[in-house]
Each structure stands twice: as C-alpha cells, then as structure tokens.
Design a protein around this motif. Structure first.
Motif, short mmCIF file in Angstrom:
data_model
loop_
_atom_site.label_atom_id
_atom_site.label_comp_id
_atom_site.label_asym_id
_atom_site.label_seq_id
_atom_site.Cartn_x
_atom_site.Cartn_y
_atom_site.Cartn_z
N ILE A 7 38.21 51.52 44.80
CA ILE A 7 38.62 51.28 46.19
C ILE A 7 37.38 50.89 46.97
N ILE A 8 37.42 49.73 47.63
CA ILE A 8 36.34 49.29 48.51
C ILE A 8 36.89 49.28 49.93
N SER A 9 36.23 50.01 50.81
CA SER A 9 36.69 50.09 52.20
C SER A 9 35.49 50.05 53.13
N GLY A 10 35.74 49.74 54.40
CA GLY A 10 34.70 49.71 55.40
C GLY A 10 34.38 48.30 55.86
N ALA A 11 33.13 48.10 56.29
CA ALA A 11 32.71 46.83 56.89
C ALA A 11 32.36 45.82 55.82
N VAL A 12 33.38 45.39 55.10
CA VAL A 12 33.18 44.39 54.06
C VAL A 12 34.28 43.34 54.19
N ARG A 13 33.89 42.11 54.05
CA ARG A 13 34.83 40.99 54.20
C ARG A 13 34.92 40.26 52.86
N ILE A 14 36.11 40.30 52.22
CA ILE A 14 36.31 39.66 50.92
C ILE A 14 36.93 38.29 51.13
N ASP A 32 35.15 46.23 60.22
CA ASP A 32 34.30 47.41 60.25
C ASP A 32 35.07 48.69 59.96
N LYS A 33 36.36 48.58 59.75
CA LYS A 33 37.14 49.75 59.36
C LYS A 33 38.42 49.28 58.69
N VAL A 34 39.08 50.18 57.98
CA VAL A 34 40.34 49.84 57.33
C VAL A 34 41.39 49.58 58.40
N GLN A 35 42.07 48.46 58.29
CA GLN A 35 43.05 48.07 59.28
C GLN A 35 44.43 48.59 58.90
N ASN A 36 44.87 49.66 59.55
CA ASN A 36 46.23 50.18 59.36
C ASN A 36 46.65 50.21 57.90
N PRO A 37 46.02 51.03 57.06
CA PRO A 37 46.36 51.04 55.64
C PRO A 37 47.83 51.34 55.41
N SER A 38 48.42 50.58 54.49
CA SER A 38 49.86 50.71 54.24
C SER A 38 50.20 52.02 53.54
#
Length: 658
Positions: A7-14, A32-38
């Motif tokens: 799991i990769i989360s946080g301020a990272v843009r793939i 910069d943060k997880v956007q509303n995780p499903s």
C-alpha cells in the motif's frame, strides 16, 4: 510463499499516462493525503487466513524536515538525488518493522520525523516449501532493497537444491543494473560492465511468480507477475475517489455477516476497485516534484526477453497441413513420437513441482510418511495423466491424495469417474497408496462460504466464476472422507473415515484444454474456419488465461494454505506443444473423446491408462454438479438458467442474495 501486498499512500502522484490515456486529468492537483478512500483495506487479515508459516510487514517512510541553513535544497535520501527548490524541506526515509522501529534503520539523527509524507507498507505471508531454514518476508538486504516474492523458481536462475528461491532472487536482484535507464539498453551505463537489468533477470525465471521489489539506490519500485499469470496479483490504480496505490495477491473480505443486497453492492464496488494486473514487469521511479509539491512516479511496462516474448506470442511451427495426406496418411505407430516428447516434458515438469524438500520432510510425524502432494482430481484425462506421472516422480513410500468434490454425493459424474480412475491407478501402480478424498457439499448450506469465495474471485464476478471458485476452494481444503476396506473372516467391510489432506502442494490440470483443443468452442471454430481459425482461438485462450482462469484459481486454492502448481503450463511443455503440428495435437474431425486433445490421449496410452484415454472433456462446474445446483438456487431451474446464459450473468446484477 502464499501472499504479498503493498500500500502506497500520502503525498505521491502516480502517473499512468503510459498505460491509460488521459489518466493524469483524473487526479487532483495535489496528493498530500488519501482522497476519500473507498475501503478500509485489511490486507493482512486476508493473507493471514491462508495459514502462512509467518506474516510480516516492513514500512518505508518518506519524511520532510526544515533545515534553515539549507533552505533552497530538497534532498531525497535513499535515492542519491538532490534538486534545487525554493522550499525549506528535507526528505529522508526510514524502514520500520511491523512492530519495532530499529534505530539503525533510520538514516537521520533528527527527532522530528514523526510525520511522513509518503508511506509504503510491504506485507509478506510466507508458506515455505523450499530451502532448509525458515525465511520470513519482506526481505531487506544490506543495500536497503526490499523484496516480497510469491513464486517458485524451477529454472533459468540457479537455486541450490537446499536453497531458498526468495533469498537466491534477492541476491541476484541486488547485482542488477540500478541506473536510471530502467532496462533500456541503449541508455544503460551498466550493461557494458556485465550487469543485467531487472526485466532481463525476471525474464529468465521459469515458474510461477508475482513480485514487489524496492530498489533503493534508484528509488524505483518494481512489480509484476510471470508471463502466463500463474500467480495472482491485483492492483488498485490511484483514482480521484481513492488516491492510494495498492497491490495484493487477494482482495479483503467485506465485514458483512450475511449475504444481503448490501453485500452484493459491496462486491460491485470491490470489483470496480480491484483489477487483475496484466502479465508483465512494471516500474515506478520516484522523484521529488517542485510542480506538484510531492513525490511523483511514472508507471512503465517493460519487455520480456526475446525468447520468452516469442513463447507468449504462441506461434506454432505448423498450423495447417499443406497436404491432406499429412494428417490422414500417418501410420499409427508414428503418432507416439510427438506424444513421447510431450510425455517427457510433462514428466520433467511434474518432477520439478513435486520435489519433497527438507523443510517439507520436517512435517513427517513419528517417522510416518504423509502425502506431500495432492492432485485436484476429477478422474478425467488431465488429472489421471498427472496422477500417473506423479507416481513416477514421487518416492513410493509417500501417499498421494486425490481431491474430488461433489455437489451430488456419489452421483456426480466426476465422483463416478474418480472412483473408476483410482481403480486404474491401482492397476498400474499397486504399491502406491492412493487416497481418494471425497469432499461432499450442499450448496444451500454454504452461505458464509459463498460470501467468502466471492471476495476470493474478485474481480471476477459471474456465476460461472463463483461456481468454479467455490468448487476449487472446497477441493483445495481437502476436508472429506476416505473409503477404507478391511477384511474379516467372511467378507470385506467398507467404511468412510473422516480425513483432511495436509498436502501443501496441489497439482492442477489447467492449461491442458487451452493448448490441446479441449473445449467445445474449439470444435466450433474448426468447423467455421478450419485449422487457422482453430489456432487463433487456442492462442486467444492462452493469451487471456491469466485473466479468465489463473488469478481466480490461485486465490481460491491459496486461501487454504496450499500452493497451486500447473504442470501443463510449464514453459518447456508449452514450447514442446508449439513445436508439434496442430493436426498432431488435435483432430476435430473425429468425435469427442477421440479427436479433442488427441495428443494427450496418446500420452495416456503410453502411461497404460487405456480406460481414461477415451473420456470426453467435462468442466469442474458440470462434473461436480455445482452448476446444476446453482442454476436451481439462483434461477429456479436448469432450463431457466440456460435461457439467460446463467454462467455469464454478473452476480451483482441480481439481488437475490447469492
């Protein structure tokens, strides 16, 4: 090994623009943060269910910290990179164990690294079947690389007979090229020094695998699965709804206690969340971005080496006979020549997959021999060939478990065929103890089991997928009955004894039908367009087997703490079959049970399996009669189900609770 996840989360843009057109526009400008995780994803629980010998986590953190005296530089430690920025930030990383932070694993003396901007969580569940000493994953080497590997190495990369696959691979990966070329030889500075790239190394491996590997010096994440997809690897690509990047051998189960409409809705969402990662080797090189104020990485897919690429393309040497006499005028005795080649290749394939390693022998209790290898057994052609070959490859002191599932007691076609098959095996191998494990199930009583298997087959979502998955899951569990016979003074007494197979290796016949024209649609294509259309259909089957079959099957079997191995999908077996003219592999002018899988029927005869050599193909969902019971339960009758092609109906499109 029985499972891996990341799991990769946080301020990272793939950046997925190389794989998915216009993907970049779907993402928010800042990650910069997880956007509303499903979902609240509990991958550890999903892997823990499999009964691994060990399960561990390693977390890789990226931190930001202010250094007033160096306010124009952003340092990305662990990658050797530094870029100019108008930002008073310092970026470092640390590796943390699941439970303990090791002081020597954090590369900075600062005390303010409590708030990482990016987190990578590597999780490995190990079912160790090879080597002499236990090995837990993830592995971290002296170069700070991290590896989680779910697979076996049967060739290409040398593994000592007492060695461990993952340790061997870790050492080889550490010696790979680590420059920024990412496998591009034309831009590589290491190739002239004799170093190989990560894609080149992984292309040499014969055997099933899925892998996640962090190469520290280049700040590159490598991941992928073997060319035929024999090990499951699911992916969730970042989206506007959930910006996390996830990889996992299996999707987690929902927390719903009953199969209700809400559970069906959950499955629909879960199917959209996950997808099967297509076969291949991928990389993401992370760099610091001034534009986005975060770490960014572009996903790239890499080429296999030429030899493996040719095998994947599945080009047969001879497809269409130039002379009609080429297939009709061959003498009967010469047909054994190609069959002998297939027999030898299959024998070697089974030998590699059935070796009893020292760590498995430690399971022997009180000096008694056990059944180290089991077979998913229908009594049909493919499973009978595997059984006869396993007898030749496994010391006669070991028992062999034959796992047979039925949803109609003793009346299911596969149960009847399995009993006949055991008698034939006893005839050709009387010194072997064959354990026919009769696994009986009632579909109406499997409410919680169905719910669980629905999570295992994700993202597959049809009734056919569920029927096959449930049958495989129950069979792999090996919890059934043995029919024991005992002699007394006047008669032979028979009794059923409770039995659970403890074999960790399960041989499965997947790949035989696809390569040898065993499906009814192959006969249809042959009638429509002759040899060329038949070949195209078979090639299509092989090139989509990862998505239609293998990921689903691997997840359902592995859930029981078993490892599925597919002898018919060995690289050498595939290569040999492609070298044989198509008309030697199948002759669909002949009736069912004769022309379909012709070459395997000849192999069966070479193994003295005369009775099974003429049995027609029967898929597990029909042979076990789960399809019939499912049709009655979900559609009212077989007739009603057939009218709507029930097998292809998507489960969540109905709300009757199944």
């Amino acid at each position: 090994m029985c499972g891996i996840s990341l799991i990769i989360s946080g301020a990272v843009r793939i950046d997925l623009s190389c794989l998915i057109p216009d993907f970049e526009s779907q993402l928010p400008q800042h990650s910069d943060k997880v956007q509303n995780p499903s979902f609240s994803v509990d991958l550890k629980a999903a892997l823990q269910r499999r009964g691994p010998d060990s399960i561990r986590s390693k977390k890789l953190f990226f931190f930001l910290e202010t250094y007033p005296e160096d306010g124009e530089n952003l340092h990305l430690f662990g990658s050797g990179m530094m870029i100019k920025r108008l930002m008073t930030s310092f970026c470092s990383f640390g590796i943390r164990d699941d439970c303990v932070i090791s002081e020597n694993e954090v590369t900075t003396s600062s005390s303010s690294l409590a708030n990482p901007i990016v987190e990578m969580d590597f999780l490995g569940a190990t079912l160790q079947l090879r080597g002499t000493t236990p090995v837990s994953q993830p592995l971290v080497d002296n170069s700070r690389n991290i590896l989680i590997y779910n697979g076996e190495i049967f060739g290409g990369l040398h593994v000592d007979c007492l060695g461990n696959d993952t340790l061997t691979l870790m050492q080889a990966l550490d010696e790979c090229c680590s420059c920024s070329c990412l496998g591009d030889k034309s831009a590589c500075f290491c190739h002239d020094n004799g170093k190989t790239s990560v894609p080149e190394l992984l292309s040499t491996i014969s055997g099933p695998w899925a892998l996640i590997y962090w190469q520290d010096v280049s700040s590159t994440l490598w991941f992928g699965r073997d060319a035929f997809g024999r090990r499951s690897l699911l992916v969730h690509w970042p989206s506007s709804d959930d910006s996390r990047f996830l990889l996992s051998s299996v999707s987690p189960e929902s927390h719903t206690n009953e199969i209700t409409d809400s559970h069906v809705e959950y499955c629909a969402s879960n199917n959209e969340f996950w997808e099967e990662l297509s076969c291949g080797i991928y990389s993401i090189q992370l760099v610091a971005s001034e534009l986005h104020g975060c770490l960014v990485g572009k996903v790239r897919k890499h080429e296999w080496n030429p030899g493996l690429k040719k095998l994947i393309e599945w080009k047969r040497t001879s497809v269409e006979p130039k002379d009609e006499k080429a297939c009709s005028g061959i003498e009967q005795h010469s047909l054994s020549v190609p069959a002998q080649k297939v027999l030898i290749a299959l024998r070697d394939s089974v030998m590699r997959r059935a070796a009893v390693n020292p760590i498995m022998q430690s399971n022997e209790v009180g000096g008694e021999k056990f059944a180290p290898v089991a077979i998913l057994f229908s009594g049909g052609l493919d499973s009978m060939i595997l059984a006869a070959l396993l007898d030749r490859c496994l010391d006669s002191c070991y028992e062999i478990d034959l796992l047979n599932v039925s949803f109609d007691g003793q009346f299911a076609p596969d149960r009847i065929a399995a009993k006949a098959g055991v008698k034939e095996l006893q005839r050709i191998a009387p010194s072997r103890r064959w354990n026919l494990v009769e696994i009986d199930a009632d579909l109406l009583k499997l409410t919680s089991e169905i719910k669980h298997v629905m999570s295992l087959i994700t993202p597959s979502n049809t009734y056919m997928d569920l029927n096959i998955g449930l049958a495989l899951w129950l069979a792999a569990g090996g919890d059934g009955w043995l029919l024991e016979e005992s002699l007394n003074t006047f008669s032979v007494e028979k009794q059923h004894l409770k039995y659970k197979s403890e074999a960790k290796i399960l041989l499965v016949g997947t790949g035989a039908d696809e390569q040898c024209a065993g499906y009814g649609r192959h006969r249809t294509k042959y009638k429509q367009g002759g040899w060329l259309l038949l070949h195209e259909e078979m090639r299509l089957d092989m090139q989509r087997i990862w998505k239609r079959n293998l990921g689903r099957d691997d997840r359902c079997i592995s859930d029981n703490g078993k490892e599925a191995r597919f002898p018919f999908l060995d690289e050498d077996v595939i290569r040999i079959l492609l070298e044989i003219p198509l008309w030697e592999v199948a002759d669909l002018d002949q009736p069912s049970g004769i022309g379909d899988k012709k070459i395997l029927r000849e192999v069966a005869r070479l193994l003295q399996l005369e009775d099974v050599a003429s049995l027609p193909k029967r898929a597990i969902q029909f042979g076990s009669r789960i399809a019939r019971e499912s049709n009655k339960k979900n559609f009212g009758s077989n007739r009603a189900a057939n009218q709507v092609s029930a097998g292809s109906v998507v489960i969540q499109s109905r709300t009757n609770g199944s």
